[in-house]
Scaffold this motif. Sequence first.
Motif, mmCIF file in Angstrom:
data_model
loop_
_atom_site.group_PDB
_atom_site.id
_atom_site.type_symbol
_atom_site.label_atom_id
_atom_site.label_comp_id
_atom_site.label_asym_id
_atom_site.label_seq_id
_atom_site.Cartn_x
_atom_site.Cartn_y
_atom_site.Cartn_z
ATOM 1 N N PRO A 362 3.943 20.767 6.651
ATOM 2 C CA PRO A 362 3.313 22.057 6.938
ATOM 3 C C PRO A 362 3.722 22.615 8.291
ATOM 4 C CG PRO A 362 1.753 20.295 7.361
ATOM 5 C CD PRO A 362 2.988 19.644 6.775
ATOM 6 N N ILE A 363 3.837 23.937 8.356
ATOM 7 C CA ILE A 363 3.990 24.589 9.655
ATOM 8 C C ILE A 363 2.626 24.982 10.215
ATOM 9 C CG2 ILE A 363 6.319 25.414 9.222
ATOM 10 C CD1 ILE A 363 5.125 28.172 8.605
ATOM 11 N N LEU A 364 1.609 25.059 9.340
ATOM 12 C CA LEU A 364 0.261 25.383 9.795
ATOM 13 C C LEU A 364 -0.745 24.895 8.767
ATOM 14 C CD1 LEU A 364 -1.658 26.813 11.808
ATOM 15 C CD2 LEU A 364 -1.356 28.902 10.459
ATOM 16 N N VAL A 365 -1.730 24.145 9.240
ATOM 17 C CA VAL A 365 -2.896 23.775 8.441
ATOM 18 C C VAL A 365 -4.118 24.204 9.238
ATOM 19 C CG1 VAL A 365 -4.224 21.901 7.404
ATOM 20 C CG2 VAL A 365 -1.721 21.811 7.396
ATOM 21 N N HIS A 366 -4.995 24.982 8.632
ATOM 22 C CA HIS A 366 -6.146 25.482 9.387
ATOM 23 C C HIS A 366 -7.421 25.350 8.576
ATOM 24 C CE1 HIS A 366 -7.021 29.244 7.205
ATOM 25 N NE2 HIS A 366 -5.720 29.268 6.953
ATOM 26 N N ALA A 367 -8.537 25.332 9.277
ATOM 27 C CA ALA A 367 -9.869 25.358 8.667
ATOM 28 C C ALA A 367 -10.758 26.198 9.567
ATOM 29 C CB ALA A 367 -10.430 23.943 8.521
ATOM 30 N N HIS A 368 -11.409 27.217 8.997
ATOM 31 C CA HIS A 368 -12.249 28.125 9.766
ATOM 32 C C HIS A 368 -13.587 28.313 9.061
ATOM 33 C CE1 HIS A 368 -8.988 29.296 12.438
ATOM 34 N NE2 HIS A 368 -8.233 29.568 11.391
ATOM 35 N N LEU A 369 -14.662 28.315 9.823
ATOM 36 C CA LEU A 369 -15.953 28.713 9.256
ATOM 37 C C LEU A 369 -15.975 30.228 9.140
ATOM 38 C CD1 LEU A 369 -18.531 26.392 11.076
ATOM 39 C CD2 LEU A 369 -17.604 26.190 8.759
ATOM 40 N N MET A 370 -16.253 30.717 7.967
ATOM 41 C CA MET A 370 -16.270 32.155 7.740
ATOM 42 C C MET A 370 -17.494 32.760 8.422
ATOM 43 S SD MET A 370 -15.133 32.045 3.723
ATOM 44 C CE MET A 370 -14.967 33.818 3.586
ATOM 45 N N ARG A 371 -17.278 33.860 9.127
ATOM 46 C CA ARG A 371 -18.357 34.477 9.899
ATOM 47 C C ARG A 371 -19.433 35.087 9.005
ATOM 48 N NH1 ARG A 371 -15.134 37.639 14.803
ATOM 49 N NH2 ARG A 371 -14.205 35.761 15.748
ATOM 50 N N ASN A 372 -18.988 35.713 7.924
ATOM 51 C CA ASN A 372 -19.960 36.365 7.056
ATOM 52 C C ASN A 372 -20.448 35.386 5.990
ATOM 53 O OD1 ASN A 372 -17.250 36.473 6.173
ATOM 54 N ND2 ASN A 372 -17.802 37.917 4.553
ATOM 55 N N VAL A 373 -21.675 35.595 5.519
ATOM 56 C CA VAL A 373 -22.249 34.785 4.452
ATOM 57 C C VAL A 373 -21.807 35.392 3.126
ATOM 58 C CG1 VAL A 373 -24.364 33.954 3.369
ATOM 59 C CG2 VAL A 373 -24.215 34.136 5.866
ATOM 60 N N VAL A 374 -21.031 34.641 2.362
ATOM 61 C CA VAL A 374 -20.529 35.152 1.089
ATOM 62 C C VAL A 374 -21.558 34.911 -0.002
ATOM 63 C CG1 VAL A 374 -18.109 34.927 1.700
ATOM 64 C CG2 VAL A 374 -19.300 32.973 0.729
ATOM 65 N N ALA A 375 -21.538 35.791 -1.003
ATOM 66 C CA ALA A 375 -22.591 35.793 -2.015
ATOM 67 C C ALA A 375 -22.274 34.901 -3.203
ATOM 68 C CB ALA A 375 -22.831 37.225 -2.496
ATOM 69 N N SER A 376 -21.045 34.423 -3.315
ATOM 70 C CA SER A 376 -20.679 33.585 -4.447
ATOM 71 C C SER A 376 -19.453 32.763 -4.087
ATOM 72 C CB SER A 376 -20.375 34.447 -5.684
ATOM 73 O OG SER A 376 -19.207 35.217 -5.464
ATOM 74 N N ALA A 377 -19.199 31.752 -4.920
ATOM 75 C CA ALA A 377 -18.005 30.938 -4.686
ATOM 76 C C ALA A 377 -16.738 31.775 -4.837
ATOM 77 C CB ALA A 377 -17.979 29.765 -5.660
#
Length: 497
Positions: A362-377
């Motif tokens: 990989p040139i990039l592997v990332h993991a981010h907590l999404m700022r907004n609360v999503v309503a579904s998977a």
Amino acid sequence: DRPQKANPKRVRWTAGGDYINYPYEVATTPADLTTAKIVINSTISTPGATFCCFDIKDFYLHKENKLRRPEYIRVHIKLFPQAIIDQYNLTDLADSNGNIYMLVTGGMYGLPQAGFIANSVLVPYLATHDYRQSKHTPGLFMHDMLPIQFALVVDDFGIKSVGDAPRQHLLKVLSAKYNVTVDMTGSTFCGLHLDWDYVNRHVDLSMPGYIERALKRFAHPLPSKPEDSPHAWSKPIYGATTQLTAAPDTSAPLPPDGIRRIQEIIGVLLFFSRAVDNTIVPALNKIGAAQSKSTEHTAEAVVKLLNYVASHPNPVIRYYASGMILHGHSDCAYLIAANARSRASGFLFLGNDSLDTPINGPILVHAHLMRNVVASAGEGETGAAFYNGQEIMPLRQTLIELGHPQPATPLRTDNAFTAGFSAGTIKQRRSKAIDMRFYWLKDRQAQGQLNIYWRPGATNLADYPSKHHAPAHHRRMRTTYLHEPENPRPKLLPSFS
């Protein structure tokens, strides 16, 4: 202590930059680690190309690095060795309180403007010899006529050259103005150790000794037995009607020095994860989200993470020669974190012009907590694709500037709604309330820049960094995400499991 330097034991005077209020421009534009990895991939994928490294000695101290305004330093005479006091007659220069004042008119370590001034001298000088900086990718340079490109990180040049003449030309240009250290083998760049095999067309990236030094810095002992998981894991309750996230952390908060120590550890390991060990990305994401309000539970998580890297101190990723086509895998762990937040993850690599290209490092592997609360998977998966699409766009431009044209970048998802939403093949009903930002995906797909397509979850490389797994899963997956001697050429993605 700089073991890679000719003079490894050194003392440098630095200005107290935190005491300086400098109102002018200080930002520079060095190449980031992902750009460096793309140049490395491009080198091993271009027939006849080789990689070398140049380093400008005392870059900040060059005589042409003149300050826009002078700065001042005050040092008490008791901090000077007596031999220096006698040699320079410093006693006569000290005031009644024993302080010595110094005027700074040129570049010096510690000055907030030092990097900007040094870069402002170097870049125009390179331009006079037809080395131009990319308009879109910071720190990426190429020559108007010669087959040479390089990533510039402050004073370090990571150079891709077809033939020896172009790099000799660059060396001649730099040597006319600077004192340059040369590594024609290209074995070290951006803290990475590079082991090149031009015959079999692959290169191994590693950071030997990095973890050993980190463990020594933080006085962390080796674990009594190997740790195979970088984070705690909660076993799922199969068949339960509701899967609950972990209970809120109610352990005692850490004192300020404990929080500062955790922040330092995260900073050290974050570079390590971006450089070579992508298996610790989700653990760093979780701990990083809580580091400013660290508790005893956070400290326990850091100990487990340190035990893991101590057990696996020398990971390696391997880049194979490829068609230099950017590929991405996208995934989302829905409502996995506190406050009803989801984690978006991505795995970006360079392969061939096929959806079923072999896996590459990989040139990039990332993991981010999404700022907004999503309503579904489905919305969460679409949000993860949005995050990955934003990462992909500048990388596409970098590849094009390096001479690697890009088709619509394939972005794999294991969610049928996300693929259908982006392609406009589903009829929206309840999904009309989806976050407006995610419609950006539809636009990019319509413009031919992204190709978001569906494949089963078992083939999705972004699943691994999106969530926490059992130790057995880490052991099983390690040879997929890192290169190990027993791991053969990467498997084709459809057979990935």
